[in-house]
Design a protein around this motif. Structure first.
Motif: not given
Length: 168
Positions: A63-71, A86-93, A101-108, A141-144
């Motif tokens: 789905e579009r905006f999947h991290s927000i919808k999952g959150m 889940v809300g942070a896994h695309m790089g926000d926050f 924990e959110k940084e661990v899941v993000y980088i995993a 993409a470069y910023e992410r």
């Protein structure tokens, strides 16, 4: 039903393609292993929360905006801590000089392509190709990628090894 069982039930009922749910399981295992390794170096991470966050991070992937919808879905299910991840896994926050924990899941997630462990650079190679010719998309993409590489470097300094070579 315990919380881990509830999370497995959510993943299995989320209607995502098999390759997405397999990726979620791989990210969950990497998240737990990273948390345990970081804990062995003095951190106090909730490794099971990392596992659950990794397991659920893409429950709305198609789905579009999947991290927000999952959150939002997880908030409604009463899983506030998992929703935050889940809300942070695309790089926000995400803090690139902090370990939680959110940084661990993000980088995993960023070192897992499908079910395989890869470097951050390899993970972003497809995104950079996809946005070739699209100035705004390429810039994003470069910023992410840079955000992910900075956090990976921070964690590698703690663990003393490259994350794509990290042994679970």
């Amino acid at each position: 039903m315990n919380i881990n069982e509830k999370c497995i039930e959510i993943l299995e009922g989320c209607g995502q393609p098999r390759q997405v749910t397999e990726h979620c399981r791989a990210v969950a295992e990497t998240s737990r292993a990273l948390a345990l390794a970081l804990n062995a170096r003095g951190y106090a991470l909730d490794a099971e929360l990392c596992w659950r966050g990794g397991l659920l991070h893409d429950i709305r992937r198609t789905e579009r905006f999947h991290s927000i919808k999952g959150m939002l879905y997880l908030l409604e299910a009463g899983l506030q801590d998992e929703a935050r991840i889940v809300g942070a896994h695309m790089g926000d926050f995400i803090d690139t000089d902090r370990v939680a924990e959110k940084e661990v899941v993000y980088i995993a997630d960023k070192i897992t392509k499908g079910t395989n462990r890869v470097s951050v650079a390899e993970r972003y190679a497809r995104s950079l190709e996809k946005f070739a010719g699209d100035e705004a998309g390429t810039k994003a993409a470069y910023e992410r990628r840079e955000q992910s590489m900075k956090l990976a470097g921070f964690m590698e300094g703690i663990l003393g090894c490259e994350l794509d070579k990290f042994d679970q």
